[in-house]
Motif scaffolding. Structure first.
Motif, PDB file in Angstrom:
ATOM      1  N   VAL A 145       0.886  -1.170   0.000  1.00  0.00           N
ATOM      2  CA  VAL A 145       0.000   0.000   0.000  1.00  0.00           C
ATOM      3  C   VAL A 145       0.923   1.219   0.000  1.00  0.00           C
ATOM      4  N   LEU A 146       0.691   2.122  -0.970  1.00  0.00           N
ATOM      5  CA  LEU A 146       1.564   3.282  -1.145  1.00  0.00           C
ATOM      6  C   LEU A 146       0.860   4.555  -0.674  1.00  0.00           C
ATOM      7  N   TYR A 147       1.639   5.426  -0.049  1.00  0.00           N
ATOM      8  CA  TYR A 147       1.116   6.724   0.370  1.00  0.00           C
ATOM      9  C   TYR A 147       1.538   7.745  -0.686  1.00  0.00           C
ATOM     10  N   ILE A 148       0.558   8.355  -1.346  1.00  0.00           N
ATOM     11  CA  ILE A 148       0.831   9.201  -2.518  1.00  0.00           C
ATOM     12  C   ILE A 148       0.955  10.683  -2.147  1.00  0.00           C
ATOM     13  N   ASP A 149       0.196  11.122  -1.135  1.00  0.00           N
ATOM     14  CA  ASP A 149       0.264  12.513  -0.647  1.00  0.00           C
ATOM     15  C   ASP A 149       0.040  13.534  -1.770  1.00  0.00           C
ATOM     16  N   GLU A 150      -1.180  13.500  -2.281  1.00  0.00           N
ATOM     17  CA  GLU A 150      -1.542  14.323  -3.446  1.00  0.00           C
ATOM     18  C   GLU A 150      -1.430  15.820  -3.178  1.00  0.00           C
ATOM     19  N   ALA A 151      -1.637  16.230  -1.945  1.00  0.00           N
ATOM     20  CA  ALA A 151      -1.652  17.669  -1.620  1.00  0.00           C
ATOM     21  C   ALA A 151      -0.302  18.332  -1.884  1.00  0.00           C
ATOM     22  N   ASP A 152       0.777  17.527  -1.844  1.00  0.00           N
ATOM     23  CA  ASP A 152       2.115  18.108  -1.999  1.00  0.00           C
ATOM     24  C   ASP A 152       2.655  17.938  -3.429  1.00  0.00           C
ATOM     25  N   TYR A 153       1.741  17.856  -4.405  1.00  0.00           N
ATOM     26  CA  TYR A 153       2.140  17.697  -5.810  1.00  0.00           C
ATOM     27  C   TYR A 153       2.464  19.048  -6.437  1.00  0.00           C
ATOM     28  N   ASN A 154       3.370  19.032  -7.404  1.00  0.00           N
ATOM     29  CA  ASN A 154       3.671  20.235  -8.181  1.00  0.00           C
ATOM     30  C   ASN A 154       2.549  20.436  -9.200  1.00  0.00           C
ATOM     31  N   PRO A 155       1.835  21.573  -9.152  1.00  0.00           N
ATOM     32  CA  PRO A 155       0.639  21.716  -9.996  1.00  0.00           C
ATOM     33  C   PRO A 155       0.937  21.823 -11.492  1.00  0.00           C
ATOM     34  N   PHE A 156       2.140  22.270 -11.858  1.00  0.00           N
ATOM     35  CA  PHE A 156       2.420  22.486 -13.277  1.00  0.00           C
ATOM     36  C   PHE A 156       3.215  21.342 -13.909  1.00  0.00           C
ATOM     37  N   LEU A 157       3.976  20.643 -13.089  1.00  0.00           N
ATOM     38  CA  LEU A 157       4.866  19.606 -13.635  1.00  0.00           C
ATOM     39  C   LEU A 157       4.107  18.334 -13.975  1.00  0.00           C
ATOM     40  N   VAL A 158       3.256  17.866 -13.039  1.00  0.00           N
ATOM     41  CA  VAL A 158       2.492  16.627 -13.294  1.00  0.00           C
ATOM     42  C   VAL A 158       1.011  16.923 -13.166  1.00  0.00           C
ATOM     43  N   THR A 159       0.233  16.312 -14.035  1.00  0.00           N
ATOM     44  CA  THR A 159      -1.211  16.573 -13.984  1.00  0.00           C
ATOM     45  C   THR A 159      -1.999  15.311 -13.635  1.00  0.00           C
ATOM     46  N   SER A 160      -1.292  14.187 -13.396  1.00  0.00           N
ATOM     47  CA  SER A 160      -1.993  12.967 -12.964  1.00  0.00           C
ATOM     48  C   SER A 160      -1.491  12.573 -11.585  1.00  0.00           C
ATOM     49  N   THR A 161      -2.309  11.820 -10.851  1.00  0.00           N
ATOM     50  CA  THR A 161      -1.953  11.397  -9.489  1.00  0.00           C
ATOM     51  C   THR A 161      -1.750   9.890  -9.475  1.00  0.00           C
ATOM     52  N   GLY A 162      -0.821   9.437  -8.655  1.00  0.00           N
ATOM     53  CA  GLY A 162      -0.640   7.994  -8.509  1.00  0.00           C
ATOM     54  C   GLY A 162       0.828   7.633  -8.450  1.00  0.00           C
ATOM     55  N   ALA A 163       1.105   6.366  -8.745  1.00  0.00           N
ATOM     56  CA  ALA A 163       2.485   5.883  -8.731  1.00  0.00           C
ATOM     57  C   ALA A 163       2.774   5.260 -10.086  1.00  0.00           C
ATOM     58  N   LYS A 164       4.049   5.087 -10.372  1.00  0.00           N
ATOM     59  CA  LYS A 164       4.448   4.408 -11.602  1.00  0.00           C
ATOM     60  C   LYS A 164       5.272   3.204 -11.205  1.00  0.00           C
ATOM     61  N   ILE A 165       5.002   2.049 -11.814  1.00  0.00           N
ATOM     62  CA  ILE A 165       5.824   0.885 -11.472  1.00  0.00           C
ATOM     63  C   ILE A 165       6.350   0.238 -12.757  1.00  0.00           C
ATOM     64  N   ILE A 166       7.446  -0.458 -12.603  1.00  0.00           N
ATOM     65  CA  ILE A 166       8.004  -1.212 -13.731  1.00  0.00           C
ATOM     66  C   ILE A 166       8.576  -2.528 -13.201  1.00  0.00           C
ATOM     67  N   VAL A 167       8.294  -3.604 -13.928  1.00  0.00           N
ATOM     68  CA  VAL A 167       8.794  -4.932 -13.564  1.00  0.00           C
ATOM     69  C   VAL A 167       9.985  -5.226 -14.475  1.00  0.00           C
ATOM     70  N   HIS A 168      11.116  -5.574 -13.905  1.00  0.00           N
ATOM     71  CA  HIS A 168      12.318  -5.767 -14.732  1.00  0.00           C
ATOM     72  C   HIS A 168      13.257  -6.778 -14.081  1.00  0.00           C
ATOM     73  N   ASP A 169      14.273  -7.174 -14.837  1.00  0.00           N
ATOM     74  CA  ASP A 169      15.274  -8.098 -14.314  1.00  0.00           C
ATOM     75  C   ASP A 169      16.223  -7.332 -13.391  1.00  0.00           C
ATOM     76  N   GLN A 170      16.870  -8.047 -12.471  1.00  0.00           N
ATOM     77  CA  GLN A 170      17.770  -7.386 -11.509  1.00  0.00           C
ATOM     78  C   GLN A 170      18.929  -6.653 -12.209  1.00  0.00           C
ATOM     79  N   ASP A 171      19.375  -7.162 -13.372  1.00  0.00           N
ATOM     80  CA  ASP A 171      20.500  -6.529 -14.083  1.00  0.00           C
ATOM     81  C   ASP A 171      20.049  -5.428 -15.034  1.00  0.00           C
ATOM     82  N   GLU A 172      18.749  -5.241 -15.153  1.00  0.00           N
ATOM     83  CA  GLU A 172      18.217  -4.318 -16.157  1.00  0.00           C
ATOM     84  C   GLU A 172      17.988  -2.942 -15.553  1.00  0.00           C
TER      85      GLU A 172
END
Length: 653
Positions: free
Chosen positions: A310-337
């Motif tokens: 469970v991730l804490y996103i803390d939307e109130a402290d977002y930069n209003p001009f830099l990002v316009t979507s809320t949430g997290a980004k994830i990527i699944v990859h190999d340990q060497d990648e």
């Protein structure tokens, strides 16, 4: 010395008999002999066949067979380096991949406000001037002088511009003046093109610092895109000047981001995560990176046995001009990648549970000469700027960064620094943005040569993801859950958590089947030779020995005949010349020495009694006739003058 009479006769016979076989004096005789004695039946049929039509058909068939053999063997050679693909699926305990999680917003806005205050003021001013509304509560009109006094003349160099009806006339943000804009136009988001309404277009102009007439104009059909792109450009300039430690502190800590963690049914914590700083996404955390302990594996498929956080996103402290979507980004990859989160990251929604099911596939291709891939990247003339194993993405980014440093004199902020270079900022490199945009345009059009140099990796691991989303927490469980989570979060939060600040993520194997796709050589030397043999046998009933025979007759013997002819001609010419000098007549050719055919002996059939009768007669002699019988031989008494004693009858004396 004189020859013995026997040897003389043999030598004479040798001289007069026509020569056959590989020592034949003419090419046609050599070919005739070859066709009669070879194993390839086609050639023999050409010589033995009666009638012109039949002989012509056999010549045609033989030549066609030779042509087919050459064509088929050429095909076999050309397709020698082909591979067959095999897919094997095996059920086994699978290593769990590394999972990198980032907040979409890179830095807490509260911590970065001081650095960005000037840029934010400028952006708010643009919104006010162009769109007639004020950001925030206090709508205070400031004079132009006051804006200038804030000190950044950089915004004056690259102002936001507003164009009227696709014309070249633009209103400038600061002065409000209209001016003609020169330079080539690039539409940055041509996917949404204006339909020709009288919408104003917003954009900005980048000029070459050394040559102010060389400008490029970037226009956007959407004001949102224009403002964000312009903001990002200035933002990167500011970020490049801030030291890394400051940025790491301004971003999210593991305690900030991670509320709860489970893996394979057991609890986990921040010790299982490794921090890495991404220039565009701030602090990111990699689960199971293999750096602080062994790589974890899972023995059972299904959501119960994967990773659940469970991730804490803390939307109130977002930069209003830099990002316009809320949430997290994830990527699944190999340990060497290296996790290219900005390119291929998956976005996770807040107030929802996102389930990501994985299928694991391992692929390996054959390298040169089968395909144009690289085993380790060592054979590619691009230095790997990322501290990870080679991939096509790494090569392209490294190649662009190298080109950036060599042509613009500084490195682009979003990629790692090459040794001895520093990140671009407009104080040190006033020309970098114009240079970057021009270079990037070349890169996209494949004019930099990076796409030609960089190759795919021969072996790679791939996790195919299936994502499903459900609302979370449910309305009935929301109250108690948020209270407990707030309590877990500790005394730092004296407020109850909001559900739009939370995101629930599950990553698991759907099944433990490992798909292994591999390429194997389709041909070997043995198979190639067998195929050659098959072609020779099918079309010509021929073998290796017969191929050697062809080489011997058509190349070695033929050549020796031609050379012998030339040698004889040269010798005769030389002898004649010598004779002319000494005044003797040129030598006549000895007719006895010439080999000759007997015209009656045709090679179509073996000699028979009839052909023997048709032999020509020696000149000036009568045809041979059977001599008359000599009747005197019948008189036996002259042979036996007296009767033998045992033939006498008894009583006759």
């Amino acid at each position: 010395g004189a020859m013995a009479p026997g040897k003389k006769i043999t030598a004479r016979i040798k001289r007069t008999l026509p020569v056959r076989g590989p020592q034949a004096p003419t090419l046609s005789e050599l070919m005739h002999w070859y066709c009669l004695t070879t194993n390839t039946h086609g050639c023999r049929r050409i010589v033995v066949s009666r009638g012109r039509l039949r002989r012509f058909i056999w010549i045609l068939l033989t030549l066609s067979a030779v042509g087919l053999i050459l064509w088929q063997c050429a095909e076999l050679l050309l397709n020698y380096y082909s591979a067959s693909v095999s897919v094997t699926v095996q059920f086994q305990k699978l290593p769990f991949p590394a999972v990198t999680i980032c907040n979409i917003n890179p830095y807490k806005y509260s911590a970065m406000k001081d650095y960005l205050s000037e840029l934010d003021k400028e952006t708010k001013k643009a919104l006010e001037t162009f769109y007639g509304f004020s950001e925030g509560k206090s709508k205070v009109r400031r004079s132009v002088d006051e804006w200038n006094s804030t000190g950044s003349d950089f915004f004056k160099q690259i102002p936001l511009l507003k164009f009227e009806d696709f014309s070249r006339t633009a209103t400038e943000l600061h002065t409000g003046q209209k001016r003609k804009i020169e330079g080539s136009v690039f539409h940055k988001d041509s996917s949404i093109v204006n339909s020709g309404d009288s919408n104003d277009i917003i954009g900005f102009q980048l000029c070459d610092a050394d040559n102010s007439s060389d400008c490029a104009l970037y226009t956007f059909s959407s004001g949102v895109n224009a403002i964000q792109e312009w903001y990002k450009l200035h933002y990167m300039n500011i970020m490049a000047q801030i030291p890394l430690e400051t940025k790491e502190q301004a971003s999210y800590s593991a305690d900030d981001l991670l509320l709860t963690c489970f893996f394979d049914g057991l609890s986990c914590d921040k010790r299982h995560f490794t921090r890495f700083h991404h220039p565009l996404h701030g602090n990111c955390y990699t689960f199971n990176s293999g750096e602080n302990g062994p790589v974890l594996s899972t023995s059972t498929g299904g959501s119960e046995y994967g990773l659940q956080v469970v991730l804490y996103i803390d939307e109130a402290d977002y930069n209003p001009f830099l990002v316009t979507s809320t949430g997290a980004k994830i990527i699944v990859h190999d340990q060497d990648e290296y996790p290219f989160i900005e390119d291929i990251g998956t976005e996770i929604e807040t107030a929802a549970v996102t389930s990501i099911g994985m299928h694991f596939t391992q692929s390996s291709k054959l390298s040169k000469p089968y395909s144009d891939c690289t085993e380790t990247g060592a054979d590619i003339p691009v230095e790997n700027l990322y501290n990870k194993s080679y991939s096509l993405q790494i090569c392209l980014h490294s190649c662009f960064q190298k080109a950036m440093v060599s042509s613009c004199g500084c490195a682009q902020y979003a990629q790692p620094l090459p040794p001895g270079a520093e990140y671009c900022n407009y104080k040190k490199n006033p020309n970098w943005m114009y240079c970057y945009y021009r270079l990037h345009e070349k890169f996209v059009k494949e004019q930099l040569g990076c796409q030609q140099i960089c190759k795919d990796a021969c072996s790679f691991k791939e996790w195919a993801l299936t994502t499903s989303i459900a609302q979370w927490p449910s309305i009935v469980s929301e109250d108690w859950m948020l209270r407990v989570l707030s309590w877990d979060k500790g005394q730092k939060l004296n407020k109850k958590l909001n559900k739009t600040d939370l995101a629930n993520l599950m990553v698991f194997y759907k099944d433990l089947n490992e798909r292994f796709i591999s390429e194997n050589p389709a041909n070997t030397i043995v198979i190639l030779l067998s195929n050659f043999g098959g072609q020779l046998g099918l079309w010509m009933s021929c073998s290796v020995v017969c191929v050697i025979e062809i080489v011997e007759v058509f190349f070695v013997d033929s050549l020796s005949i031609v050379l012998r002819r030339q040698w004889q001609k040269a010798k005769k010419w030389w002898n004649d010349r010598q004779r002319q000098r000494s005044g003797k007549p040129p030598q006549a050719v000895d007719p006895e020495r010439q080999g000759h055919h007997n015209p009656a002996c045709l090679d179509e059939d073996l000699p028979t009694f009839n052909t023997a009768l048709r032999l020509p007669l020696p000149q000036g002699s009568l045809p041979p006739r059977t001599p008359p019988p000599n009747y005197s031989t019948l008189r036996l008494e002259s042979t036996f003058s007296e009767q033998l004693p045992d033939t006498l009858q008894p009583g006759h004396h």
